[in-house]
Scaffold this active site. Structure first.
Site, short mmCIF file in Angstrom:
data_model
loop_
_atom_site.label_atom_id
_atom_site.label_comp_id
_atom_site.label_asym_id
_atom_site.label_seq_id
_atom_site.Cartn_x
_atom_site.Cartn_y
_atom_site.Cartn_z
N VAL A 1 41.10 29.60 21.94
CA VAL A 1 40.78 28.85 20.73
C VAL A 1 41.12 27.38 20.93
O VAL A 1 40.31 26.48 20.64
CB VAL A 1 41.56 29.42 19.51
CG1 VAL A 1 41.49 28.47 18.32
CG2 VAL A 1 41.00 30.78 19.12
N SER B 1 44.19 46.25 38.39
CA SER B 1 44.39 45.05 39.21
C SER B 1 45.88 44.67 39.25
O SER B 1 46.37 44.20 40.29
CB SER B 1 43.55 43.92 38.60
OG SER B 1 43.66 42.77 39.34
N GLU C 1 48.01 31.83 33.97
CA GLU C 1 47.43 31.03 35.05
C GLU C 1 46.13 30.40 34.57
O GLU C 1 45.24 31.11 34.07
CB GLU C 1 47.15 31.90 36.28
CG GLU C 1 46.57 31.09 37.44
CD GLU C 1 46.29 31.93 38.68
OE1 GLU C 1 47.09 31.89 39.61
OE2 GLU C 1 45.26 32.63 38.69
N THR D 1 33.13 34.05 42.34
CA THR D 1 32.79 35.29 41.63
C THR D 1 32.09 36.26 42.58
O THR D 1 32.39 37.47 42.59
CB THR D 1 31.89 34.98 40.41
OG1 THR D 1 32.49 33.92 39.69
CG2 THR D 1 31.73 36.16 39.50
N HIS E 1 34.61 37.50 45.19
CA HIS E 1 35.57 38.43 44.57
C HIS E 1 34.95 39.84 44.49
O HIS E 1 35.60 40.83 44.82
CB HIS E 1 35.93 37.91 43.18
CG HIS E 1 37.07 38.63 42.54
ND1 HIS E 1 36.89 39.78 41.81
CD2 HIS E 1 38.41 38.39 42.53
CE1 HIS E 1 38.06 40.20 41.37
NE2 HIS E 1 39.00 39.39 41.80
P1 0O2 Z 1 41.83 38.72 39.62
O1 0O2 Z 1 40.95 39.90 39.58
O2 0O2 Z 1 41.07 37.43 39.70
O3 0O2 Z 1 42.87 38.73 38.58
P2 0O2 Z 1 47.07 36.18 45.97
O4 0O2 Z 1 46.77 37.35 45.09
O5 0O2 Z 1 48.21 36.35 46.92
O6 0O2 Z 1 45.81 35.63 46.63
P3 0O2 Z 1 48.69 34.59 44.15
O7 0O2 Z 1 49.82 34.19 45.03
O8 0O2 Z 1 48.98 35.52 43.04
O9 0O2 Z 1 47.44 35.01 45.03
O10 0O2 Z 1 48.12 33.34 43.45
P4 0O2 Z 1 46.85 32.50 43.72
O11 0O2 Z 1 46.66 32.22 45.17
O12 0O2 Z 1 47.00 31.34 42.82
O13 0O2 Z 1 45.61 33.45 43.34
C1 0O2 Z 1 45.49 34.21 42.22
C2 0O2 Z 1 44.03 34.32 41.78
O14 0O2 Z 1 43.24 33.28 42.36
C3 0O2 Z 1 43.34 35.58 42.25
O15 0O2 Z 1 43.61 36.63 41.39
C4 0O2 Z 1 41.88 35.18 42.20
O16 0O2 Z 1 41.42 35.14 40.85
C5 0O2 Z 1 41.95 33.77 42.69
N1 0O2 Z 1 41.81 33.73 44.17
C6 0O2 Z 1 42.76 33.40 45.07
N2 0O2 Z 1 42.26 33.44 46.31
C7 0O2 Z 1 40.97 33.80 46.22
C8 0O2 Z 1 39.91 34.00 47.18
O17 0O2 Z 1 40.06 33.86 48.39
N3 0O2 Z 1 38.70 34.38 46.67
C9 0O2 Z 1 38.47 34.55 45.33
N4 0O2 Z 1 37.25 34.92 44.96
N5 0O2 Z 1 39.45 34.37 44.43
C10 0O2 Z 1 40.68 34.00 44.84
P5 0O2 Z 1 43.54 38.15 41.89
O18 0O2 Z 1 44.88 38.73 41.70
O19 0O2 Z 1 42.94 38.25 43.26
O20 0O2 Z 1 42.56 38.93 40.99
#
Ligand code: 0O2
Length: 263
Positions: free
Chosen positions: A22, A52, A140, A153, A156
């Site tokens: 919001v 997740s 975050e 996207t 992922h």
């Molecule tokens: P979701 O489904 O998006 O919630 P890590 O999980 O170790 O890579 P960390 O230390 O928790 O990361 O923090 P970081 O690096 O800030 O990354 C967290 C989120 O950033 C990820 O969440 C993704 O959304 C995005 N991200 C980070 N690295 C990549 C990447 O290489 N490719 C893509 N597509 N997204 C990324 P989650 O937990 O992966 O999942």
């Protein structure tokens, strides 16, 4: 082993995401209302799914009772923008807010990840007033351009499908796509001013036309003026000429008439 009450655990994160959505969407709307360029293109948010969370807890060896303390992206906000140049503006805006505390920043734009991932992450603590009292909820905020998001996207989804082990050939194509997205951002930056000026002009024109039509409506139905057909024709003429200055003058004339007739 402790059984987690997921519903209770996730509830404050849902509230946090809802409130942040919001606030950030209103901020974007206010920029537009004031006629100031908005660095925000769109804002989305999500609460991390339980699957997740469990997956990440497993990867990072976080025990269940430490999830709330150590997992910082259960509440996630994503701010998308048109141009790379918008990102520092959004970062500054978040840093200056009094209703969120910045804890950490991760710049994956200057330091792109090995995967090709580019995005700017800000970890905040959000002060949440709940029915059970005050608490600070981590969240975050990911800030990226539409091009960065398009790539992230897609990557992922593939990473999820292949459980992190994307086949070599596909990985190479993804790397090429990341490079193409980077080039797109760089190319768009060269015509940024042209694009933003055109967008501003379109917004001004939209507002003008809506004001003019409202004035015509008020003068006809409110003041019951009879010569409105002539005015209507004049408007259509000006509309066809597509001249914003003339439309502005016309609207000012209608504003004065509306004042005289008190509508
Ligand atoms: P979701 O489904 O998006 O919630 P890590 O999980 O170790 O890579 P960390 O230390 O928790 O990361 O923090 P970081 O690096 O800030 O990354 C967290 C989120 O950033 C990820 O969440 C993704 O959304 C995005 N991200 C980070 N690295 C990549 C990447 O290489 N490719 C893509 N597509 N997204 C990324 P989650 O937990 O992966 O999942």
């Amino acid at each position: 082993m402790e059984i987690i009450n997921w519903k209770d655990l996730l509830y404050p994160y849902r509230q946090t995401v809802d409130e942040l959505l919001v606030k950030l969407r209103n901020l974007d709307a206010e920029y537009r209302y004031l006629g100031i360029y908005s660095p925000i293109d769109s804002v989305t948010g999500r609460v991390k799914s339980t699957a997740s969370i469990m997956d990440k807890a497993g990867r990072k060896k976080i025990p269940p009772e430490k999830i709330e303390e150590l997992m910082e992206d259960i509440a996630g906000i994503r701010i998308l923008c048109q141009f790379t140049e918008d990102i520092p503006k959004i970062i500054a805006m978040i840093r200056s807010r009094r209703d969120m505390k910045v804890i950490e920043e991760r710049d994956y734009i200057t330091n792109r990840k090995a995967s090709g991932y580019r995005s700017y992450h800000i970890i905040i603590r959000y002060p949440l007033q709940t029915a059970l009292g005050y608490r600070e909820v981590p969240a975050e905020i990911q800030i990226r351009t539409n091009a960065m998001n398009f790539w992230a996207t897609a990557e992922h989804s593939l990473r999820y499908k292949y459980s992190g082990n994307i086949p070599q050939e596909l990985q190479e194509r993804l790397t090429n796509c990341a490079e193409a997205a980077f080039r797109l951002d760089r190319e768009m930056a060269t015509i940024r001013e042209e694009i933003t000026n055109a967008q501003r002009l379109n917004e001004i024109k939209d507002n003008l036309v809506s004001n003019i039509l409202q004035n015509i409506h008020n003068l006809y139905f409110g003041a019951k003026l009879e010569n409105m057909e002539k005015i209507n024709r004049e408007f259509i003429d000006l509309w066809n000429q597509n001249d914003v200055e003339k439309l502005k003058e016309f609207n000012e004339r209608l504003n004065m008439m509306a004042e005289v007739y008190r509508v």
